[in-house]
Design a protein around this motif. Structure first.
Motif, PDB file in Angstrom:
ATOM      1  N   LEU A  82      69.142  25.106 -72.806  1.00 22.64           N
ATOM      2  CA  LEU A  82      68.482  23.832 -73.096  1.00 22.64           C
ATOM      3  C   LEU A  82      68.470  23.562 -74.596  1.00 22.64           C
ATOM      4  N   SER A  83      68.210  24.582 -75.396  1.00 27.69           N
ATOM      5  CA  SER A  83      68.177  24.361 -76.846  1.00 27.69           C
ATOM      6  C   SER A  83      69.552  23.975 -77.378  1.00 27.69           C
ATOM      7  N   ASP A  84      70.611  24.444 -76.743  1.00 28.18           N
ATOM      8  CA  ASP A  84      71.968  24.077 -77.162  1.00 28.18           C
ATOM      9  C   ASP A  84      72.231  22.583 -77.012  1.00 28.18           C
ATOM     10  N   ILE A  85      71.525  21.928 -76.088  1.00 25.71           N
ATOM     11  CA  ILE A  85      71.716  20.480 -75.908  1.00 25.71           C
ATOM     12  C   ILE A  85      70.555  19.683 -76.531  1.00 25.71           C
ATOM     13  N   GLY A  86      69.701  20.382 -77.285  1.00 21.91           N
ATOM     14  CA  GLY A  86      68.597  19.718 -77.967  1.00 21.91           C
ATOM     15  C   GLY A  86      67.411  19.393 -77.083  1.00 21.91           C
ATOM     16  N   CYS A  87      67.277  20.096 -75.965  1.00 22.97           N
ATOM     17  CA  CYS A  87      66.164  19.857 -75.044  1.00 22.97           C
ATOM     18  C   CYS A  87      65.088  20.913 -75.254  1.00 22.97           C
ATOM     19  N   SER A  88      63.919  20.464 -75.686  1.00 21.12           N
ATOM     20  CA  SER A  88      62.790  21.383 -75.847  1.00 21.12           C
ATOM     21  C   SER A  88      61.670  21.025 -74.872  1.00 21.12           C
ATOM     22  N   ASP A  89      61.993  20.181 -73.906  1.00 18.71           N
ATOM     23  CA  ASP A  89      61.009  19.738 -72.920  1.00 18.71           C
ATOM     24  C   ASP A  89      60.575  20.898 -72.021  1.00 18.71           C
ATOM     25  N   ASP A  90      59.350  20.836 -71.577  1.00 16.61           N
ATOM     26  CA  ASP A  90      58.850  21.775 -70.579  1.00 16.61           C
ATOM     27  C   ASP A  90      59.138  21.136 -69.220  1.00 16.61           C
TER      28      ASP A  90
END
Length: 191
Positions: free
Chosen positions: A30-38
């Motif tokens: 997820l961090s690789d695509i810029g997603c830090s959402d829960d």
């Protein structure tokens, strides 16, 4: 090289999956695509939670992806902690989760349990599911300092060591996640 997003930022899960899949596929976190959402996990089954993760990523990012949900199911506790494995004690503190599980088991002689993983794959507009399980039993105290989660108290059938006493390579040959990921990789290799 084929790329897929794995709906996790759990470095332990990512390491396990990448080790199983190897260099056949490039797995992004997820961090690789810029997603830090829960990402919500409000389902009552592993399948529902795994699918929630892929649905979330498809709606927000439009990417081919896979998500999983895993947990420990203890027979004498009616399948607990199940989908609540990561927050069994009401927190994500695994030490407290293990303590609660051991407390609830007490001196129960039936300590049969299994780890179970369900993977939801979203690929080219289609949804697929892959499942893996490993049977074993729960010890009455922690052993080993490897792995994560309930690994220090789970001994797989046919072994005398906990997952926490095994190397990552040993665990990856037999774990519930390994079984499910191997099924996922086998499917992907047919494309």
């Amino acid at each position: 090289m084929f790329e897929l997003v794995f709906a996790t930022n759990n470095k332990h899960k990512l390491e396990e999956v990448q080790a199983i899949i190897g260099d056949r596929f490039h797995i992004k976190s997820l961090s690789d695509i810029g997603c830090s959402d829960d990402i919500p996990e409000t389902g009552v089954t592993f399948e529902e939670n795994a699918q929630q993760k892929t649905d979330y990523l498809v709606k927000r990012y439009g990417l081919d992806c896979f998500g999983d949900d895993s947990g420990l199911e203890v027979t004498s506790l009616g399948g607990e902690p199940g989908v609540y494995s990561a927050r069994y004690s009401g927190t994500r503190d695994m030490e407290r989760n293990i303590d609660l599980l051991l407390e609830r088991l007490g001196d129960t002689p039936d300590r049969k349990a299994r780890f179970r993983t369900v993977i939801s794959l979203y690929l080219n507009g289609q949804q697929y599911f892959f499942e893996g399980t490993i049977e074993g039993h729960i010890l009455d105290a922690r052993r080993g300092d490897g792995g994560f989660g309930y690994d220090p108290i789970f001994v797989p059938d046919g072994y005398d060591r906990t997952f926490a006493e095994m190397s990552l390579e040993e665990k990856n040959k037999i774990s519930h996640r390994a079984v499910a990921v191997e099924k996922l990789a086998a499917f992907l290799n047919t494309l």
